[in-house]
Write a protein that holds these residues in place. Structure first.
Motif, PDB file in Angstrom:
ATOM      1  N   THR A 276       0.823  -1.285   0.196  1.00 30.31           N
ATOM      2  CA  THR A 276       0.022  -0.003  -0.071  1.00 30.31           C
ATOM      3  C   THR A 276       0.885   1.206  -0.060  1.00 30.31           C
ATOM      4  N   VAL A 277       1.974   1.312   0.824  1.00 33.11           N
ATOM      5  CA  VAL A 277       2.974   2.371   0.696  1.00 33.11           C
ATOM      6  C   VAL A 277       3.525   2.547  -0.661  1.00 33.11           C
ATOM      7  N   ARG A 278       3.700   1.264  -0.983  1.00 29.07           N
ATOM      8  CA  ARG A 278       4.720   1.817  -2.486  1.00 29.07           C
ATOM      9  C   ARG A 278       3.504   2.109  -3.412  1.00 29.07           C
ATOM     10  N   TYR A 279       2.371   1.703  -3.384  1.00 29.42           N
ATOM     11  CA  TYR A 279       1.135   2.117  -4.490  1.00 29.42           C
ATOM     12  C   TYR A 279       1.157   3.513  -4.337  1.00 29.42           C
ATOM     13  N   ARG A 280       1.154   4.203  -2.927  1.00 27.69           N
ATOM     14  CA  ARG A 280       0.965   5.563  -2.687  1.00 27.69           C
ATOM     15  C   ARG A 280       2.088   6.231  -3.004  1.00 27.69           C
ATOM     16  N   LEU A 281       3.373   5.901  -2.918  1.00 28.59           N
ATOM     17  CA  LEU A 281       4.487   6.639  -3.236  1.00 28.59           C
ATOM     18  C   LEU A 281       4.374   6.662  -5.074  1.00 28.59           C
ATOM     19  N   LYS A 282       3.940   5.655  -5.560  1.00 28.92           N
ATOM     20  CA  LYS A 282       3.929   5.704  -6.977  1.00 28.92           C
ATOM     21  C   LYS A 282       2.734   6.851  -7.504  1.00 28.92           C
ATOM     22  N   GLN A 283       1.821   6.949  -6.498  1.00 34.23           N
ATOM     23  CA  GLN A 283       0.889   8.138  -6.699  1.00 34.23           C
ATOM     24  C   GLN A 283       1.508   9.468  -6.820  1.00 34.23           C
TER      25      GLN A 283
END
Length: 398
Positions: free
Chosen positions: A355-362
């Motif tokens: 989830t953290v990776r996904y948000r940082l990608k955003q």
């Protein structure tokens, strides 16, 4: 031949030529009209000035020939030929055209010598005509060299005025007309490049090289030196960094920065303002590429007090994060707080690492800056600080 006899012979020949000056001038003008298309295309005023040059040339030869000693026949009388016409005429007819009309005038005189003079006087006059023609040729070159020097000095001052007006954000119609007078033909995008002045170079040579390099790349260029700083305006720009690459080797040591692409010359002050700020702040990023875009120096510019840079960071980085999704700011702040650790951020937020990776990608997609990149992370940290200080947006409690 005794000196007295020589003077008498020259006087006799000069008198005969003097009486025929009007007829010779008329003949020369008629030949110019018949043999030189460019002469026919001149305005009536310019044609009359050219006619005066021809008449002055013929009269000048007669006066020159009268001198008692050939050693005293300097270039002064030959140079006076061009005193009959305004200096502006040097910008109407070219050096080659002037040489052609002088040559024709000399030919007219020489072809009529035998019919106008005593046969005993003709040989010396033929020889004198050849010598006079050489001196007039030198005088012609001098006139045009001086005109070019004056024009070059005026162009340099005009160019400096245009560049200074751009740097001072004083764009107006006069700016555009001045640039046009300097050969600026670009009607498209403009970028300003700044850097140090190279050592051991004259401004004339340096500016010429900049213009040649820009022209080879399909761009226009205007240059000026302000203190130790070289300023180059490039017109016809598509990508500002690619454009700066064309001329970067002509700058001195140190950072070379390029401002954003402006719509046209009248808006070039926007590029100049950013480039000036970036150049002042560039020492804060010693590893910066050369050239470097002013946008890549936004953090340094903001820290140096550039209000435009501070607003840009807040508007283009911070506020989009706030508006996109509240959890992006929360996640980004936690990520920095936990030394860029995905797992540490996930534990702090009670979410899965993915989830953290996904948000940082955003975050990267929203701002164009990746939190995992050292340079981008620095920019994002500055954006968070400035955004919070601005009091704008609706950031969630962290």
């Amino acid at each position: 031949m005794t000196p007295a006899r020589g003077r008498a012979q020259r006087a006799r020949a000069a008198d005969a030529l003097q009486r025929s000056t009007g007829a010779l001038s008329t003949t020369a003008t008629a030949r110019m009209d018949a043999e030189m298309p460019w002469f026919r295309e001149l305005s009536a005023e310019d044609r009359s000035w050219v006619g005066l040059i021809v008449q002055a040339g013929i009269r000048g030869f007669v006066d020159w020939y009268r001198t008692a000693d050939a050693a005293d026949r300097g270039t002064a009388l030959a140079a006076s030929v061009f005193g009959a016409a305004p200096r502006a005429l040097a910008g109407v007819i070219t050096l080659q055209q002037t040489v052609d009309l002088v040559r024709l005038s000399i030919e007219v005189v020489e072809s009529n010598i035998d019919s106008l003079l005593d046969p005993a006087d003709a040989p010396e006059v033929h020889a004198a005509v050849l010598q006079y023609a050489r001196e007039v040729a030198f005088a012609t070159a001098e006139v045009y060299a001086r005109a070019a020097e004056v024009r070059g000095a005026w162009d340099a001052r005009l160019e400096a005025l245009v560049v200074d007006a751009v740097l001072r954000s004083e764009a107006d119609e006069a700016l555009l007309s001045r640039a046009s007078a300097l050969g600026w033909s670009s009607h498209g995008e403009v970028a300003v490049v700044l850097g140090a002045v190279p050592g051991q170079r004259t401004e004339t040579d340096l500016f010429d090289e900049v213009r040649r390099a820009a022209k080879a790349a399909g761009m226009d260029a205007l240059c000026a030196v302000q203190g130790e700083r070289l300023v180059v305006l490039l017109g016809g720009v598509k990508d500002n960094r690619d454009a700066a690459e064309v001329v970067v080797h002509l700058f001195g040591d140190g950072p070379v920065v390029v401002g954003p692409v402006a719509e046209d010359l009248s808006r070039a002050y926007v590029s100049a303002r950013a480039a000036l700020s970036a150049h002042r702040s560039a020492t804060g990023w010693p590893e910066a590429p050369r050239p470097v875009r002013s946008a890549d120096l936004l953090p340094e510019r903001a820290l140096a007090g550039d209000g435009h840079a501070r607003r840009h960071v807040v508007d283009e980085i911070y506020l989009p994060l706030v508006r996109a999704r509240g959890t992006l700011i929360e996640t980004l702040s936690a990520y920095f707080r936990h030394n860029s650790s995905i797992e540490g951020t996930a534990r702090a937020l009670f979410v899965h690492p993915n989830t953290v990776r996904y948000r940082l990608k955003q975050v990267t997609e929203t701002t164009g800056h990746s939190p995992s990149d050292e340079r981008d992370a620095f920019t994002l940290r500055i954006a968070l600080v400035l955004g919070r200080q601005s009091g704008r947006g609706d950031e969630r409690s962290l």
